[in-house]
Design an enzyme around this catalytic site. Sequence first.
Site, PDB file in Angstrom:
ATOM      1  CD  GLU A 229      -3.042   0.985   2.565  1.00 41.35           C
ATOM      2  OE1 GLU A 229      -3.849   1.579   1.986  1.00 41.35           O
ATOM      3  OE2 GLU A 229      -2.310   0.352   3.483  1.00 41.35           O
ATOM      4  CG  HIS A 398      -5.939   1.023  12.942  1.00 41.71           C
ATOM      5  ND1 HIS A 398      -6.428   2.182  13.213  1.00 41.71           N
ATOM      6  CD2 HIS A 398      -5.679   1.253  11.821  1.00 41.71           C
ATOM      7  CE1 HIS A 398      -6.706   2.745  11.727  1.00 41.71           C
ATOM      8  NE2 HIS A 398      -5.792   2.060  10.870  1.00 41.71           N
ATOM      9  CD  GLU A 399      -3.386  -2.257  10.543  1.00 37.19           C
ATOM     10  OE1 GLU A 399      -3.901  -2.489   8.642  1.00 37.19           O
ATOM     11  OE2 GLU A 399      -3.443  -1.099  11.321  1.00 37.19           O
TER      12      GLU A 399
END
Length: 963
Positions: A229, A398-399
């Site tokens: 990313e 979060h992930e």
Amino acid sequence: MADDIEDVSFLPGDTLNRKSLYEPSLPQRCRQLICTKGKATAIIVGMGIFILLVALIAAFARSGSRTCDGQTTESVTPTAAPVEDYIATNGEKFPWRNIRLPPSISPLEYDIYLHPNLTQRKFSGDVKIKCQVLEKTDFVVLHSRDLVVTQVSVKTLPDNDEKKITNQLEYTKNEQIYLKLESSVSSGDKIHIKMHFEGKLNKKLSGFYLGTYTDSHQVIRYLASTQFEPTAARQAFPCFDEPAMKANFSMSIVRDKDYKALFNMPLISSTPTNGLMRDKFQQSVKMSTYLVAFIVCDFDSITNKTKAGTNVTVWAPKDQISQAHYALQVAVNVLDCYNKLFDIPYPLPKQDLVAIPDFSSGAMENWGLITYRMTAVLYDPVHSSTRDKEWVAIVVAHELAHQWFGNLVTMKWWDDLWLNEGFATFVEYLGTESLNETWKMEQQFFELTLSPALTYDSVKSSHPIATPVHNPDQINDLFDSISYFKGASVIRMLKTFLGEADFNKGISSYLRKYSYSNAVTADLWQSLSESSSQKIDVKAVMDTWTLQMGYPVISISRQGSRVTLSQSRYLSFPHSVIKEEFQSPYGYKWYVPFVYGEMEEGGNFIENKVWLNMTQAVVNVDSNKLVIGNYGNTGYYRVNYDLSTWQKITQHLMKNHKVFSDGDRAGFISDAFELSRSGLLNITIPLEMTKYLENEEDFLPWSSAISALTYIKQRIYDRDVVTIFKKYVLKLMKKQMTRLGWKKEGDYLTRRLQSLLISVAVSYGDVNTVKEATDRFNQWMQNTDNIDPELQGRIFDAGIMYGSEKEWTFVKSQYLTVLVPSKRSQLMKALAKSRDDSLLSRYLQYALDNKIIKQQDISTVIKFVSGNVDGRLLAWRFVQRNWSKLRKWFGDVSFTLTDIIKDSTSEFSTPFDLEEVQQFFKEHDAGPGTRAVQIASENIQMNIQWLEQNGQTVQHWLQRNSE
């Protein structure tokens, strides 16, 4: 990386003359010259001779020069932006003239064979791509970067007729390959593209790269992992590297028998091949290229299952796998929580979490194979603090949120990145709260997310949440506090005014509708509007928060029982000369769901709401009742009051501060100091408010106050008044320091307050605190297990700050050998606390030696040395001298260059500093840090103005209020 290190001892000797670092440049000196006519004539003649000599020397000089200490300096010639020429690598014109891929071809399936060679630091492979033809075309364009691509073929399916390729071109600037076909393929056809590719295992922390770690026997071990990313999948294999071009991926990896290969999906089989092993994996679900991941390593693992039967595994080096148990527990519980919250089951059969020794960001949400920096996934209950534990929980949560927001439903293009990051940041609080309610995550949102977003978004160099981007540098630039923190903050505000039930219903509908597909922001607003029982037009409201940057300050004015609420754009530096990149389509007016509280006679508050529909509003409240705005701190705006109301708030704080919640108290402090920075409020108002802090026992208000007071201290650090300032702050802290002491008791936020106050007291030179901290440091040097993990960071800091080279060397040795990443991180930060310029200079030199400081940590070293008054100029000179290397290493990495630019310049407060920073970046490409240069310039200008506007006022106030 050590092969191309240059000598960075840029100033001779072991000691530095700070005055020489501030010495004005030759042009600045010339502006200061005042002389007589006779002297002027002599100067002109002398200058003429001098120029002639310089010209003669230059004629025979080489392009580079050497300084007196033997170092080569870079010759920099500012150049105009190059005109786009679209010339391929072979000199031909490149026919496709768009950085975006053509819409004519869409990938369906990839079949990738990969053979990495860690010893020779290279890899090779083959990729087969099955594609759908959407429009008639006679060419194919796809992405490739830093790969040698050969043996290219295109066939039609299902008959496997080969389409002759008449020309193959590569345009490196757009990272594209162009295949010209002899004849066209028609809409509805399917084609099969096959390519062989070869590449190098780089150390740039992006693409498919080489990593290392040192085991407990001091043996260096190697691994290869990925970070794609936003646009680095093309560095590992040729592909259609845009988020909307989703496909299914199959993978085979060749590895050594002593290694393991990991992929997004589970392993199907392992087959011996020429003394090696070939692993074949299940085909993935439909996903974007940036979510593909693969790793070759020698790690160990531990495994558990969710209630739904998903296999969850954590991978880490053998010596550190014992620190992975907490992350495994978190992952299992949070996946169970999200399955219920979103009412959509996690779709993959497994979820791996991998601790990567060399990693640029905190973590990466690769579907089914999440990669983490070690500090974000490993936790040692003996040597790590509760804050370290919370950090692991937050990052894992979060992930895992991304597995739905970003992976299952992906933004169509990067200008909607916030749909991924804003939602994951918001949802991480829900996941973490489900693990441990005593951490009070909802209250911490103000400190960790809302407050940083408001600060970042209050300047002209900010940008809207939804920002048009085109090239990789612009895309990398979006990974910032706006996409993450502002995104999360406006979602939290949205949830508050919609109501939890309607909000959750709309989110679930959105995820179901766009599963395995792509969406834009308007799609989310549509789903939430349809779920709103209040029939709120969510798009109309939220467009004012996502399509224009900044936020309002709501001013409350009173005339008897009539309360007028007016809005205007808030700027912390309204006189900034920065040219704004973006214009507001709404004239900087917002639909504001304003929440306010009315204080009853008994001190309780009644909550009320009113909409400011891009204008002002009027409400009626008994004239004897106090009205406070942003009650509950769920709004993304600041609140200003008339002087009388500010004084009443301060009086209540002094009399009984607990009539307000800890969040509201933190909000008062934050708003008052911030408004004084912009000139909307006299700075004596927030300074008077700080007097109540002597009785404040909660973390959030203290955190808000210390942040604001630290800004003042950093502006006046070189003035005599800083001594009075420190004395005043220590006086405020004394009662709470006595209450908390060094005791190992209290809940999480109480211990965070204890740690915060000790940190400030050590930094400000409080005699008793320094003695206790340094005594504990000396005890730790005798027995490194004898230390409170909750306070060890403060103790390390004190030992270095008030110690000598002996203490510094000891901490460095511990840093190089300790196997607990969280403790290693604290030791690394402590090394930057030295007041010895020569040690700080040496530390910066170490940052270029990967055997001492990992590449991922260079920006951290720069940050903490910059935060040290004694290291501020050293760090900036280091960045200047090594910019070409930093640009090379981190040019493809989100966050890092931006952080380096801001951290190395944020504390500057003089016109000379401003001119130097601006001139440097006129001559050097900032890449993905381009916006950070604007932010840095504006911050320096703001610091200069603050001193001019508030310096004398603060000094006089302190003199009146110190004993």
